[in-house]
Design an enzyme around this catalytic site. Structure first.
Site, short mmCIF file in Angstrom:
data_model
loop_
_atom_site.label_atom_id
_atom_site.label_comp_id
_atom_site.label_asym_id
_atom_site.label_seq_id
_atom_site.Cartn_x
_atom_site.Cartn_y
_atom_site.Cartn_z
N GLU A 45 15.80 38.93 48.39
CA GLU A 45 16.69 39.79 47.62
C GLU A 45 16.06 40.04 46.25
O GLU A 45 16.74 40.39 45.29
CB GLU A 45 18.10 39.19 47.51
N CYS B 282 21.09 35.71 50.42
CA CYS B 282 20.32 34.51 50.79
C CYS B 282 20.22 34.32 52.30
O CYS B 282 19.60 33.38 52.78
CB CYS B 282 20.96 33.27 50.16
N THR C 154 21.71 27.58 37.62
CA THR C 154 21.48 27.64 39.07
C THR C 154 20.38 28.64 39.42
O THR C 154 20.39 29.23 40.49
CB THR C 154 22.79 27.97 39.83
N SER D 210 32.53 32.86 44.78
CA SER D 210 31.34 32.55 45.60
C SER D 210 31.42 31.13 46.15
O SER D 210 31.09 30.89 47.31
CB SER D 210 30.04 32.77 44.80
N HIS E 3 22.34 25.95 53.09
CA HIS E 3 21.87 26.79 51.98
C HIS E 3 22.27 26.07 50.69
O HIS E 3 23.41 25.63 50.56
CB HIS E 3 22.52 28.18 52.04
N LYS F 20 30.02 20.01 48.90
CA LYS F 20 31.44 20.37 48.84
C LYS F 20 31.90 20.95 50.16
O LYS F 20 32.99 20.65 50.64
CB LYS F 20 31.65 21.44 47.75
N ASN G 79 17.60 27.11 42.80
CA ASN G 79 17.92 28.01 43.91
C ASN G 79 16.70 28.85 44.30
O ASN G 79 16.06 29.45 43.44
CB ASN G 79 19.08 28.94 43.50
N SER H 73 25.58 35.71 50.17
CA SER H 73 26.76 36.32 49.54
C SER H 73 26.93 37.74 50.03
O SER H 73 25.99 38.42 50.39
CB SER H 73 26.61 36.31 48.02
#
Ligand code: CAA
Length: 384
Positions: A79, A111, A152, A201, A233, A242, A275, A308
């Site tokens: 991207e 991604c 990030t 997100s 990812h 999480k 990232n 995303s």
């Protein structure tokens, strides 16, 4: 016949910052970055390196002359495109010296792009078992100085060689994909940085993993117990944890701890890089395989890809016999150790030195593949 990842390696640019330094400069408690977000260092790239040089440096590490003759498809998932028309894969094809009768192109969906490339490569090898496909995930994750996403960021590439009878990971045929038209992170054409709704997100990522995992369970009847490890990812290292925690909270504690221990092994490199966008899932896979002493050939690995916008996919693979011999942990550790640490002021200067494609210029970068200069809007590359 099996199909999957035969070789894999990553490249990151030779500069980084320490997240404690960034926290102090931004007047934030360092624990927010180290614990809350889960990042210790962040890769920073100079203007003389781009997705093509990242890709070339990563691919050169794994390709033999024999591979270059057998490859007839080169796919770059990114991207961070450097051209609205010409695919970076075409330049990469030349830099790598791959035989001419090949398809070379770029894929975009945030991604997720490299996962689309990986699945296309798998289908291609199923039809052409004597050929090989080079799949690259390459990106520069930039949100802007002082932005919410600044901690990030990151940069780099992962190169994968896809073949029949692969020596690292045999891909299974049980993918679950999910598409949802959501604006959680997007970058309109001509915008230098993405627009991101951070909380949305996070929520979409967590919910997407829940949806594809639950659908996977419904279709296959499998459970977490069927997997030696899951890898995700990793936009920042807390994120995958999480999503995983949201699905495993009902499991016995021992089972939760087993999956969480493998997750920690999958984020060793990301904690020091940040990232990679398309490459983050595959950097996590390399990290897991190179840092875990609890995995064996025949083990099942689950992979969660998220782009995303949003496209998500859960897919699985089986570790091939002797997979450890195909890895290169000492090279990857040295690559990270050899980087130079920047002060925050040096990082801010490097960050702001973006390449002006309309201005002829030259660079003197010691990295094997790097940009030699700009000549009449064309990037020229220093070759290894
Ligand atoms: N000590 C320990 N923890 C602390 C702390 C301290 N002193 N201060 C804060 N924290 C914790 C917070 O409690 C929070 O933890 P939880 O999420 O577990 O509640 C964590 O640190 C982050 O705090 P905030 O939510 O307040 O952080 P923020 O508002 O600065 O935003 C972010 C964080 C949303 C990740 C932001 O950096 C961002 O927008 N990043 C880019 C978007 C992104 O990466 N989204 C991920 C999903 S999208 C995706 O995966 C695709 C992609 O690659 C972009």
């Amino acid at each position: 016949m099996t199909v999957g990842i035969d070789k894999i390696s990553f490249f990151v640019p030779p500069y980084y910052i320490d997240m404690t330094d960034l926290a102090h400069a931004r007047d934030v408690d360092p624990n927010k970055f180290h614990i809350g977000i889960g990042q210790d260092q962040m890769a920073v790239n100079p203007a003389s390196q781009d997705i093509i040089t990242f890709a070339a440096n990563a691919a050169e590490k794994i390709l033999t002359d024999e591979d270059k003759q057998a490859i007839n498809m080169v796919i770059v998932g990114t991207e961070s495109s450097i051209d609205e028309s010409k695919a970076s894969a075409v330049v990469l094809h030349r830099l790598m010296g791959i035989q001419p009768f090949a398809r070379s192109f770029e894929i975009k969906e945030a991604c997720y792009g490299a996962t689309a490339g990986l699945m296309l490569a798998k289908n291609h090898i199923q039809q052409n078992p004597d050929k090989k496909v080079l799949v690259i995930a390459a990106d520069i994750a930039k949100y802007g100085l002082n932005s919410g996403g600044e901690p990030t960021q990151g940069a780099g590439a992962v190169a994968m060689l896809i073949s029949s009878n692969p020596k690292i990971l045999v891909l299974n045929d049980d993918n679950v994909s999910l598409t949802q038209d959501i604006y959680d992170f997007w970058r309109p054409t001509n915008h230098a940085y993405p627009i991101v709704d951070g909380p949305l997100s996070n929520e979409t990522y967590i919910a997407s993993f829940g949806k594809v995992w639950q659908e996977y369970v419904r279709r296959t009847g499998k459970t977490f117990n069927d997997f030696a490890a899951l890898t995700f990812h990793i936009p920042y290292t807390k994120m995958g944890k999480k999503a995983l925690l949201a699905q495993i909270s009902e499991l016995p504690e021992e089972e939760q701890n087993r999956l969480l221990a493998r997750y920690e092994e999958s984020i060793v490199y990301s904690r020091r890089i940040g990232n990679l966008y398309t490459g983050s899932l595959y950097l996590g896979l390399v990290s897991l395989l190179e840092n875990s002493t609890f995995l064996n050939a025949g083990d099942q690995i689950g992979l969660f890809s998220y782009g995303s916008g949003a496209v998500a996919e859960f897919f699985t693979g089986e570790l091939a016999a002797g997979y450890q011999e195909q890895l290169n942990p000492s090279y990857h550790q040295q690559l990270l150790a050899d980087r130079s640490q920047l002060t925050i002021s040096e990082y801010e200067t490097m960050f702001s030195e973006t390449l002006d494609i309309d201005k002829d210029q030259s660079f003197n970068d010691a990295t094997p593949f790097s940009i030699r200069g700009i000549n009449n809007t064309i990037r020229t590359y220093k070759e290894n």
